[in-house]
Design a protein around this motif. Structure first.
Motif, PDB file in Angstrom:
ATOM      1  N   LEU A  90     -75.818  35.810   5.736  1.00 32.23           N
ATOM      2  CA  LEU A  90     -75.374  35.650   4.345  1.00 32.23           C
ATOM      3  C   LEU A  90     -76.563  35.496   3.404  1.00 32.23           C
ATOM      4  O   LEU A  90     -76.563  36.045   2.303  1.00 32.23           O
ATOM      5  CB  LEU A  90     -74.428  34.456   4.209  1.00 32.23           C
ATOM      6  N   ASN A  91     -77.576  34.772   3.833  1.00 35.16           N
ATOM      7  CA  ASN A  91     -78.776  34.608   3.014  1.00 35.16           C
ATOM      8  C   ASN A  91     -79.478  35.942   2.788  1.00 35.16           C
ATOM      9  O   ASN A  91     -79.924  36.236   1.682  1.00 35.16           O
ATOM     10  CB  ASN A  91     -79.743  33.603   3.644  1.00 35.16           C
ATOM     11  N   ARG A  92     -79.589  36.751   3.849  1.00 36.18           N
ATOM     12  CA  ARG A  92     -80.221  38.072   3.713  1.00 36.18           C
ATOM     13  C   ARG A  92     -79.429  38.961   2.765  1.00 36.18           C
ATOM     14  O   ARG A  92     -79.991  39.778   2.046  1.00 36.18           O
ATOM     15  CB  ARG A  92     -80.346  38.760   5.071  1.00 36.18           C
ATOM     16  N   LEU A  93     -78.109  38.807   2.761  1.00 33.83           N
ATOM     17  CA  LEU A  93     -77.248  39.590   1.878  1.00 33.83           C
ATOM     18  C   LEU A  93     -77.146  38.981   0.481  1.00 33.83           C
ATOM     19  O   LEU A  93     -76.512  39.549  -0.400  1.00 33.83           O
ATOM     20  CB  LEU A  93     -75.842  39.712   2.481  1.00 33.83           C
ATOM     21  N   ASN A  94     -77.776  37.804   0.309  1.00 32.02           N
ATOM     22  CA  ASN A  94     -77.766  37.091  -0.970  1.00 32.02           C
ATOM     23  C   ASN A  94     -76.345  36.728  -1.402  1.00 32.02           C
ATOM     24  O   ASN A  94     -75.976  36.883  -2.567  1.00 32.02           O
ATOM     25  CB  ASN A  94     -78.481  37.903  -2.051  1.00 32.02           C
ATOM     26  N   ILE A  95     -75.531  36.270  -0.439  1.00 36.72           N
ATOM     27  CA  ILE A  95     -74.166  35.844  -0.721  1.00 36.72           C
ATOM     28  C   ILE A  95     -74.053  34.359  -0.392  1.00 36.72           C
ATOM     29  O   ILE A  95     -74.159  33.973   0.776  1.00 36.72           O
ATOM     30  CB  ILE A  95     -73.141  36.641   0.117  1.00 36.72           C
ATOM     31  N   PRO A  96     -73.835  33.528  -1.403  1.00 36.58           N
ATOM     32  CA  PRO A  96     -73.656  32.096  -1.132  1.00 36.58           C
ATOM     33  C   PRO A  96     -72.426  31.842  -0.252  1.00 36.58           C
ATOM     34  O   PRO A  96     -71.428  32.563  -0.328  1.00 36.58           O
ATOM     35  CB  PRO A  96     -73.465  31.491  -2.526  1.00 36.58           C
ATOM     36  N   HIS A  97     -72.514  30.820   0.571  1.00 38.27           N
ATOM     37  CA  HIS A  97     -71.470  30.463   1.535  1.00 38.27           C
ATOM     38  C   HIS A  97     -70.096  30.356   0.873  1.00 38.27           C
ATOM     39  O   HIS A  97     -69.105  30.921   1.348  1.00 38.27           O
ATOM     40  CB  HIS A  97     -71.880  29.141   2.198  1.00 38.27           C
ATOM     41  N   ASP A  98     -69.996  29.618  -0.232  1.00 36.53           N
ATOM     42  CA  ASP A  98     -68.716  29.434  -0.912  1.00 36.53           C
ATOM     43  C   ASP A  98     -68.168  30.752  -1.443  1.00 36.53           C
ATOM     44  O   ASP A  98     -66.957  30.994  -1.393  1.00 36.53           O
ATOM     45  CB  ASP A  98     -68.840  28.433  -2.060  1.00 36.53           C
ATOM     46  N   ASN A  99     -69.056  31.605  -1.941  1.00 40.90           N
ATOM     47  CA  ASN A  99     -68.616  32.914  -2.431  1.00 40.90           C
ATOM     48  C   ASN A  99     -68.068  33.768  -1.298  1.00 40.90           C
ATOM     49  O   ASN A  99     -67.098  34.488  -1.469  1.00 40.90           O
ATOM     50  CB  ASN A  99     -69.757  33.648  -3.123  1.00 40.90           C
ATOM     51  N   TRP A 100     -68.698  33.693  -0.130  1.00 41.67           N
ATOM     52  CA  TRP A 100     -68.236  34.464   1.025  1.00 41.67           C
ATOM     53  C   TRP A 100     -66.813  34.064   1.400  1.00 41.67           C
ATOM     54  O   TRP A 100     -65.954  34.918   1.625  1.00 41.67           O
ATOM     55  CB  TRP A 100     -69.173  34.266   2.216  1.00 41.67           C
ATOM     56  N   LEU A 101     -66.551  32.783   1.444  1.00 42.86           N
ATOM     57  CA  LEU A 101     -65.207  32.326   1.804  1.00 42.86           C
ATOM     58  C   LEU A 101     -64.184  32.750   0.761  1.00 42.86           C
ATOM     59  O   LEU A 101     -63.070  33.167   1.102  1.00 42.86           O
ATOM     60  CB  LEU A 101     -65.192  30.814   2.000  1.00 42.86           C
ATOM     61  N   LYS A 102     -64.539  32.665  -0.504  1.00 37.57           N
ATOM     62  CA  LYS A 102     -63.620  33.090  -1.569  1.00 37.57           C
ATOM     63  C   LYS A 102     -63.378  34.596  -1.490  1.00 37.57           C
ATOM     64  O   LYS A 102     -62.243  35.054  -1.624  1.00 37.57           O
ATOM     65  CB  LYS A 102     -64.156  32.698  -2.932  1.00 37.57           C
ATOM     66  N   LEU A 103     -64.428  35.364  -1.266  1.00 34.09           N
ATOM     67  CA  LEU A 103     -64.283  36.819  -1.147  1.00 34.09           C
ATOM     68  C   LEU A 103     -63.389  37.209   0.021  1.00 34.09           C
ATOM     69  O   LEU A 103     -62.561  38.110  -0.099  1.00 34.09           O
ATOM     70  CB  LEU A 103     -65.652  37.479  -0.972  1.00 34.09           C
ATOM     71  N   THR A 104     -63.546  36.544   1.141  1.00 32.66           N
ATOM     72  CA  THR A 104     -62.770  36.922   2.322  1.00 32.66           C
ATOM     73  C   THR A 104     -61.323  36.460   2.254  1.00 32.66           C
ATOM     74  O   THR A 104     -60.462  37.055   2.902  1.00 32.66           O
ATOM     75  CB  THR A 104     -63.417  36.378   3.607  1.00 32.66           C
ATOM     76  N   THR A 105     -61.033  35.443   1.479  1.00 28.75           N
ATOM     77  CA  THR A 105     -59.658  34.947   1.419  1.00 28.75           C
ATOM     78  C   THR A 105     -58.903  35.431   0.181  1.00 28.75           C
ATOM     79  O   THR A 105     -57.676  35.455   0.188  1.00 28.75           O
ATOM     80  CB  THR A 105     -59.623  33.406   1.436  1.00 28.75           C
ATOM     81  N   GLU A 106     -59.617  35.823  -0.883  1.00 32.77           N
ATOM     82  CA  GLU A 106     -58.945  36.184  -2.136  1.00 32.77           C
ATOM     83  C   GLU A 106     -59.404  37.524  -2.698  1.00 32.77           C
ATOM     84  O   GLU A 106     -59.270  37.767  -3.893  1.00 32.77           O
ATOM     85  CB  GLU A 106     -59.196  35.086  -3.175  1.00 32.77           C
ATOM     86  N   PHE A 107     -59.921  38.403  -1.867  1.00 32.45           N
ATOM     87  CA  PHE A 107     -60.495  39.662  -2.343  1.00 32.45           C
ATOM     88  C   PHE A 107     -59.504  40.462  -3.182  1.00 32.45           C
ATOM     89  O   PHE A 107     -59.829  40.930  -4.269  1.00 32.45           O
ATOM     90  CB  PHE A 107     -60.990  40.504  -1.166  1.00 32.45           C
ATOM     91  N   GLY A 108     -58.293  40.622  -2.700  1.00 36.82           N
ATOM     92  CA  GLY A 108     -57.289  41.410  -3.416  1.00 36.82           C
ATOM     93  C   GLY A 108     -56.887  40.815  -4.748  1.00 36.82           C
ATOM     94  O   GLY A 108     -56.483  41.530  -5.669  1.00 36.82           O
ATOM     95  N   LYS A 109     -56.975  39.504  -4.882  1.00 36.81           N
ATOM     96  CA  LYS A 109     -56.661  38.851  -6.148  1.00 36.81           C
ATOM     97  C   LYS A 109     -57.812  38.987  -7.141  1.00 36.81           C
ATOM     98  O   LYS A 109     -57.596  39.029  -8.349  1.00 36.81           O
ATOM     99  CB  LYS A 109     -56.397  37.359  -5.930  1.00 36.81           C
ATOM    100  N   LEU A 110     -59.020  39.022  -6.626  1.00 36.38           N
ATOM    101  CA  LEU A 110     -60.205  39.043  -7.476  1.00 36.38           C
ATOM    102  C   LEU A 110     -60.554  40.435  -7.995  1.00 36.38           C
ATOM    103  O   LEU A 110     -61.067  40.577  -9.095  1.00 36.38           O
ATOM    104  CB  LEU A 110     -61.409  38.481  -6.712  1.00 36.38           C
TER     105      LEU A 110
END
Length: 78
Positions: A23-43
């Protein structure tokens, strides 16, 4: 696997050190990753990427506006 263990209520887990490094190499913060994976279709209901990728996409399609730019910028920020 780490993400699934966090999301599911019947599993116990966490983001491991190796996954954190990814996640660090991809520059994606931990909290953002969880939000993206659980709410992608809403976002997102359209193209997703960095602001430059959205700009390139819109120019290619000759669109004037970069829809969802604010959402994309939020998730790609540190």
């Amino acid at each position: 696997d780490d993400t699934g263990r966090i999301i599911r209520n019947d599993k116990r887990g966490y983001i491991s050190e190796s996954s954190t490094k990814i996640l660090n190499r991809l520059n994606i913060p931990h909290d953002n990753w969880l939000k993206l994976t659980t709410e992608f279709g809403k976002l997102f209901h359209g193209p997703v990427g960095t602001l430059q990728e959205l700009t390139d996409y819109c120019e290619h399609l000759e669109k004037r506006r970069r829809h969802f730019a604010a959402s994309c910028q939020h998730f790609y920020s540190n």
